[in-house]
Motif scaffolding. Structure first.
Motif, mmCIF file in Angstrom:
data_model
loop_
_atom_site.group_PDB
_atom_site.id
_atom_site.type_symbol
_atom_site.label_atom_id
_atom_site.label_comp_id
_atom_site.label_asym_id
_atom_site.label_seq_id
_atom_site.Cartn_x
_atom_site.Cartn_y
_atom_site.Cartn_z
ATOM 1 N N GLN A 38 0.863 -1.173 0.000
ATOM 2 C CA GLN A 38 0.000 0.000 0.000
ATOM 3 C C GLN A 38 0.897 1.219 0.000
ATOM 4 O OE1 GLN A 38 -2.338 0.425 3.579
ATOM 5 N NE2 GLN A 38 -4.006 1.368 2.466
ATOM 6 N N GLY A 41 -1.666 6.968 -2.263
ATOM 7 C CA GLY A 41 -2.391 7.281 -3.481
ATOM 8 C C GLY A 41 -2.450 6.169 -4.510
ATOM 9 N N ARG A 42 -1.987 4.974 -4.139
ATOM 10 C CA ARG A 42 -1.949 3.885 -5.133
ATOM 11 C C ARG A 42 -2.735 2.668 -4.705
ATOM 12 N NH1 ARG A 42 3.923 2.869 -7.498
ATOM 13 N NH2 ARG A 42 2.616 1.620 -8.881
ATOM 14 N N GLY A 43 -3.433 2.748 -3.627
ATOM 15 C CA GLY A 43 -4.244 1.620 -3.200
ATOM 16 C C GLY A 43 -3.413 0.432 -2.805
ATOM 17 N N GLN A 45 -1.586 -2.770 -3.962
ATOM 18 C CA GLN A 45 -0.991 -3.361 -5.159
ATOM 19 C C GLN A 45 -0.541 -4.778 -4.856
ATOM 20 O OE1 GLN A 45 2.801 -1.679 -6.311
ATOM 21 N NE2 GLN A 45 2.357 -1.976 -8.482
ATOM 22 N N THR B 5 -11.623 1.702 -9.839
ATOM 23 C CA THR B 5 -11.440 3.133 -9.628
ATOM 24 C C THR B 5 -12.329 3.624 -8.499
ATOM 25 O OG1 THR B 5 -10.968 3.454 -11.982
ATOM 26 C CG2 THR B 5 -11.518 5.404 -10.702
ATOM 27 N N LYS B 9 -10.784 10.345 -2.606
ATOM 28 C CA LYS B 9 -9.821 9.934 -1.578
ATOM 29 C C LYS B 9 -10.423 10.107 -0.192
ATOM 30 C CE LYS B 9 -5.491 10.863 -4.011
ATOM 31 N NZ LYS B 9 -4.201 11.613 -3.978
ATOM 32 N N TYR B 86 -12.173 0.043 0.779
ATOM 33 C CA TYR B 86 -11.584 -0.375 -0.490
ATOM 34 C C TYR B 86 -12.579 -1.220 -1.276
ATOM 35 C CZ TYR B 86 -6.964 0.906 1.306
ATOM 36 O OH TYR B 86 -5.884 1.579 1.812
ATOM 37 N N THR B 98 -7.939 2.441 -4.958
ATOM 38 C CA THR B 98 -7.028 3.237 -4.132
ATOM 39 C C THR B 98 -7.606 3.578 -2.768
ATOM 40 O OG1 THR B 98 -7.819 5.180 -5.304
ATOM 41 C CG2 THR B 98 -5.733 4.240 -6.044
#
Lengths: 116, 106
Positions: A38, A41-43, A45, B5, B9, B86, B98
């Motif tokens: 984590q 801003g990129r969640g 991965q 997506t 935020k 999430y 994200t």
């Protein structure tokens, strides 16, 4: 009941140093195991996943590697850390004997890695 | 390409207000979608899955294949709903968005 342990909780390492993060699962056999990262801003991965001992699938080419030396042990490693390796690393497991809908991911507490 | 997506935020609401956390996906197959939640100082955990059409802690999420969306909704937010949410899509692996941080003010 099943539990997942991940350590250390936090780690500060200099650039160029090696890395070893360990994850173990108890109370289940032959789990699917995952490493996620984590970053801001990129969640979440997906980095690696494993369906059995010695079986590792790499999702993203990078400076990291994973190994599964035992059924319920999953290790994330690096020979030389980069600044960009900083982030929050999560280990997770799922039960492959159940359908995908009945087998959610169970996450560990995570390791916050800071590369300086 | 397979993608999830979450455009927001941060979402801030007052207690009792309706909440909608947006999630859109891109996948050519039949999607399996989930919402995961992480409360402060707790582990990331499954909140709900679309096939069950379940309501968990007052939250629901409906899969809209036409709009390729799986928005999470709750009619009246509570302070204890404050968390990181999430959205996730399962293909041969689980792909996460994200995340959206929900803040519910008293």
């Amino acid at each position: 009941s099943q539990t997942i342990h991940q350590w250390p909780a936090t780690l500060v390492q200099p650039v160029g140093s090696p890395l070893s993060l360990e994850c173990t699962v108890e109370g289940t056999s032959n789990p699917n195991l995952y490493w996620y990262r984590q970053a801001a801003g990129r969640g979440l991965q997906l980095l690696f996943y494993s369906v059995g001992i010695g079986q590792i699938s790499s999702e993203v080419p990078q400076n990291l590697s994973a190994s599964r030396p035992q059924d319920r042990q999953f290790i994330l490693s690096s020979k030389k850390l980069l600044l960009s390796d900083s982030g929050f690393y999560l280990c997770a497991w799922s039960d492959p004997s159940k359908s995908s809908y009945n087998s959610p991911l169970h996450f560990g507490n995570g390791t916050r890695l800071t590369v300086t | 390409a397979q993608r999830v997506t979450q455009p927001e935020k941060l979402l801030s609401v007052f207690k009792g207000a309706p909440v909608e956390l947006k999630c859109n996906y891109s996948y050519s197959g039949s999607p399996e979608l989930f919402w995961y939640v992480q409360y402060s100082r707790q582990r990331l955990q499954l909140l709900l899955r679309h096939i069950s059409r379940e309501s968990i802690k007052g939250f629901t999420a409906d899969l809209n294949k036409g709009e390729t969306s799986f928005h999470l909704k709750k009619p009246f937010a509570q302070e204890e709903d404050s968390a990181m949410y999430y959205c996730a899509l399962r293909t041969d692996k689980l792909i996460f968005g994200t995340g959206t941080r929900l803040q519910v003010f008293p």
